[in-house]
Design an enzyme around this catalytic site. Structure first.
Site, PDB file in Angstrom:
ATOM      1  N   CYS A 115     -37.056  11.092 -16.934  1.00  0.00           N
ATOM      2  CA  CYS A 115     -35.728  10.920 -16.325  1.00  0.00           C
ATOM      3  C   CYS A 115     -34.599  11.396 -17.229  1.00  0.00           C
ATOM      4  CB  CYS A 115     -35.512   9.468 -15.929  1.00  0.00           C
ATOM      5  SG  CYS A 115     -36.716   8.927 -14.714  1.00  0.00           S
ATOM      6  N   HIS A 252     -27.929   8.451 -15.065  1.00  0.00           N
ATOM      7  CA  HIS A 252     -29.193   8.621 -14.337  1.00  0.00           C
ATOM      8  C   HIS A 252     -29.268   7.505 -13.300  1.00  0.00           C
ATOM      9  CE1 HIS A 252     -33.280   8.857 -13.202  1.00  0.00           C
ATOM     10  NE2 HIS A 252     -33.675   7.815 -13.911  1.00  0.00           N
ATOM     11  N   ASN A 282     -34.388   7.050  -7.084  1.00  0.00           N
ATOM     12  CA  ASN A 282     -34.501   7.608  -8.433  1.00  0.00           C
ATOM     13  C   ASN A 282     -35.208   8.964  -8.330  1.00  0.00           C
ATOM     14  OD1 ASN A 282     -35.219   8.294 -11.043  1.00  0.00           O
ATOM     15  ND2 ASN A 282     -35.958   6.261 -11.601  1.00  0.00           N
TER      16      ASN A 282
HETATM   17  N1  ACO Z   1     -40.975  -5.542  -2.384  1.00  0.00           N
HETATM   18  C1  ACO Z   1     -41.093  -6.864  -2.421  1.00  0.00           C
HETATM   19  N2  ACO Z   1     -41.484  -7.544  -3.513  1.00  0.00           N
HETATM   20  C2  ACO Z   1     -41.758  -6.839  -4.610  1.00  0.00           C
HETATM   21  C3  ACO Z   1     -41.668  -5.437  -4.650  1.00  0.00           C
HETATM   22  C4  ACO Z   1     -41.269  -4.784  -3.475  1.00  0.00           C
HETATM   23  N3  ACO Z   1     -41.134  -3.454  -3.396  1.00  0.00           N
HETATM   24  N4  ACO Z   1     -42.013  -5.002  -5.878  1.00  0.00           N
HETATM   25  C5  ACO Z   1     -42.291  -6.096  -6.598  1.00  0.00           C
HETATM   26  N5  ACO Z   1     -42.164  -7.207  -5.844  1.00  0.00           N
HETATM   27  C6  ACO Z   1     -42.383  -8.595  -6.223  1.00  0.00           C
HETATM   28  C7  ACO Z   1     -43.265  -8.711  -7.435  1.00  0.00           C
HETATM   29  O1  ACO Z   1     -44.632  -8.633  -7.053  1.00  0.00           O
HETATM   30  C8  ACO Z   1     -42.883 -10.075  -7.944  1.00  0.00           C
HETATM   31  O2  ACO Z   1     -43.527 -11.049  -7.153  1.00  0.00           O
HETATM   32  P1  ACO Z   1     -44.127 -12.380  -7.819  1.00  0.00           P
HETATM   33  O3  ACO Z   1     -42.932 -13.074  -8.403  1.00  0.00           O
HETATM   34  O4  ACO Z   1     -44.727 -13.074  -6.664  1.00  0.00           O
HETATM   35  O5  ACO Z   1     -45.090 -11.893  -8.851  1.00  0.00           O
HETATM   36  C9  ACO Z   1     -41.383 -10.156  -7.637  1.00  0.00           C
HETATM   37  O6  ACO Z   1     -41.144  -9.162  -6.636  1.00  0.00           O
HETATM   38  C10 ACO Z   1     -40.502  -9.886  -8.839  1.00  0.00           C
HETATM   39  O7  ACO Z   1     -40.981  -8.701  -9.514  1.00  0.00           O
HETATM   40  P2  ACO Z   1     -40.286  -8.144 -10.816  1.00  0.00           P
HETATM   41  O8  ACO Z   1     -40.983  -6.905 -11.233  1.00  0.00           O
HETATM   42  O9  ACO Z   1     -40.120  -9.226 -11.805  1.00  0.00           O
HETATM   43  O10 ACO Z   1     -38.851  -7.788 -10.196  1.00  0.00           O
HETATM   44  P3  ACO Z   1     -37.560  -7.302 -10.911  1.00  0.00           P
HETATM   45  O11 ACO Z   1     -36.442  -8.189 -10.568  1.00  0.00           O
HETATM   46  O12 ACO Z   1     -37.797  -7.008 -12.360  1.00  0.00           O
HETATM   47  O13 ACO Z   1     -37.279  -5.928 -10.182  1.00  0.00           O
HETATM   48  C11 ACO Z   1     -37.545  -3.581 -10.572  1.00  0.00           C
HETATM   49  C12 ACO Z   1     -38.238  -4.888 -10.244  1.00  0.00           C
HETATM   50  C13 ACO Z   1     -36.608  -3.210  -9.450  1.00  0.00           C
HETATM   51  C14 ACO Z   1     -38.600  -2.484 -10.735  1.00  0.00           C
HETATM   52  C15 ACO Z   1     -36.728  -3.728 -11.878  1.00  0.00           C
HETATM   53  O14 ACO Z   1     -37.502  -4.331 -12.873  1.00  0.00           O
HETATM   54  C16 ACO Z   1     -36.216  -2.427 -12.376  1.00  0.00           C
HETATM   55  O15 ACO Z   1     -35.410  -1.786 -11.759  1.00  0.00           O
HETATM   56  N6  ACO Z   1     -36.648  -2.008 -13.569  1.00  0.00           N
HETATM   57  C17 ACO Z   1     -36.246  -0.747 -14.138  1.00  0.00           C
HETATM   58  C18 ACO Z   1     -37.090   0.300 -13.540  1.00  0.00           C
HETATM   59  C19 ACO Z   1     -36.503   1.657 -13.726  1.00  0.00           C
HETATM   60  O16 ACO Z   1     -35.321   1.838 -13.712  1.00  0.00           O
HETATM   61  N7  ACO Z   1     -37.390   2.620 -13.880  1.00  0.00           N
HETATM   62  C20 ACO Z   1     -36.999   3.955 -13.943  1.00  0.00           C
HETATM   63  C21 ACO Z   1     -36.872   4.378 -15.321  1.00  0.00           C
HETATM   64  S1  ACO Z   1     -36.569   6.070 -15.350  1.00  0.00           S
HETATM   65  C22 ACO Z   1     -38.017   6.989 -15.442  1.00  0.00           C
HETATM   66  O17 ACO Z   1     -38.276   7.551 -16.487  1.00  0.00           O
HETATM   67  C23 ACO Z   1     -38.959   7.100 -14.289  1.00  0.00           C
END
Ligand code: ACO
Length: 325
Positions: A115, A252, A282
């Site tokens: 990214c 980004h 993204n």
């Molecule tokens: N729909 C519904 N529920 C979901 C989904 C979904 N799509 N995905 C995960 N969940 C659930 C999980 O299973 C978990 O359930 P549980 O509590 O029963 O175990 C719950 O939601 C919470 O999951 P978390 O992963 O803790 O959720 P979080 O609040 O951290 O959000 C997210 C997840 C959106 C991915 C966040 O952590 C994030 O944005 N992180 C940064 C990711 C990012 O920006 N990546 C790109 C980097 S750039 C690159 O190089 C590609």
């Protein structure tokens, strides 16, 4: 002291026509529009169709940028493409874009920093221009992340989209101050210890397959804001500028919460932040040039504006660049 600067002469972008809403994903994995919007700010993303590849998206964006600059491929002597989703292991997507533009001279190569790829590519192209090795560079960010997603994994497949953006950089003389137009500074960082937090579980030299994107989302989130703000501060320091002087912050587009938290920590007013993650998702290395082009075309980013771009990606890699438009 007079110096060469890499000035943005034009920009362009391309999105595949097929738009996929959160509601459509509800039919694919156990997710909801509410969960996706609340956690990420994403409402829709574009997905490449049959016959569309990273290079075809990149060629379309490059053509748009050339038209915007009032130039043709004959005027370009360097093509740098940032991508992690090349059409093939080799040749590079940049050479495919070069060929697609009918360009048979100069040099073309890919930069891979996930990214952060577009920030890396801008920095590299800027160095070629300032060293006198290239006069005009086409810098492209192009991705088809839909092709490396595990469409059964709800924790990742809802986050990404496809697209491409491009800018034309041109050598112009400046005074060597932050009042110059062009790339004023770029800072790049990486730390390979964080590989496991965001990676693809395949590749030609390991599994001989393409593999799928894997991510510890919460962990990426934990590191992202600190890394981004540190490197943006380093660019402010290198250029003797500050958050108050910024016209636009074009981060980004991974997650609205990361963007908001970074802007707040840096003291950048929310109205200066360009957001496209809601409609593009993204798009990895394509997200910054897509956002830049959107903000130029809707009249927000204008000649002379001070624009900060920044990103974090797999590796981890991260970086920022300050551009006077
Ligand atoms: N729909 C519904 N529920 C979901 C989904 C979904 N799509 N995905 C995960 N969940 C659930 C999980 O299973 C978990 O359930 P549980 O509590 O029963 O175990 C719950 O939601 C919470 O999951 P978390 O992963 O803790 O959720 P979080 O609040 O951290 O959000 C997210 C997840 C959106 C991915 C966040 O952590 C994030 O944005 N992180 C940064 C990711 C990012 O920006 N990546 C790109 C980097 S750039 C690159 O190089 C590609």
């Amino acid at each position: 002291m007079r110096t060469l600067r890499s000035v943005v002469r034009g920009c362009g972008s391309y999105l595949p026509p097929r738009m996929v809403s959160n509601a459509e994903l509800e039919g694919l994995v156990d997710t909801s529009d509410e969960w996706i919007v609340q956690r990420t700010g994403i409402r829709a993303r574009h997905i490449a169709g049959e016959g569309e590849t990273t290079s075809t998206l990149g060629i379309a964006a490059a053509r748009a940028a050339l038209a915007d600059a009032g130039l043709t491929a004959d005027d370009i002597d360097l093509v740098v493409c940032a991508t992690s989703t090349p059409d093939h292991t080799f040749p590079s997507t940049a050479t495919m874009i070069q060929a697609g533009l009918g360009m048979h001279h100069g040099a073309a190569f890919d930069v891979q920093a996930v990214c952060t790829g577009f920030v890396y590519a801008i920095s590299v192209a800027d160095k070629f221009i300032r060293a006198g090795e290239a006069r005009r560079a086409l810098v492209v960010g192009a991705e088809t992340f839909s092709r490396i997603l595990d469409w059964e994994d709800r924790t990742t497949c809802v986050l990404f989209g496809d697209g491409a953006g491009a800018v034309v950089l041109e050598a112009q003389e400046g005074e060597g101050t932050s009042a110059d137009r062009g790339v004023l500074a770029a800072k790049l960082r990486s730390d390979g210890r964080y590989r496991e937090k965001l990676y693809v579980d395949g590749g030609p030299g390991s599994t001989k397959t393409t593999g799928h994107l894997r991510m510890e989302g919460r962990e990426v989130f934990r590191f992202a804001v600190g890394m981004v703000t540190d490197v943006v501060e380093a660019v402010f320091e290198a250029t003797g500028t500050s958050a108050d002087e910024l016209s636009w912050f074009v981060p980004h587009q991974a997650n609205k919460r990361i963007i908001d938290a970074s802007a707040d920590k840096l003291g950048i007013a929310r109205e200066k932040v360009v957001i496209t993650v809601d409609r593009h998702g993204n798009t990895s290395a394509a997200s910054i040039p897509l956002a830049l082009d959107a903000a130029v075309k809707d009249g927000r980013v204008k000649k002379g504006d001070l624009v900060m771009i920044e990103a974090i990606g797999g590796g981890f890699t991260w970086g920022a660049a300050l551009i006077r438009w």
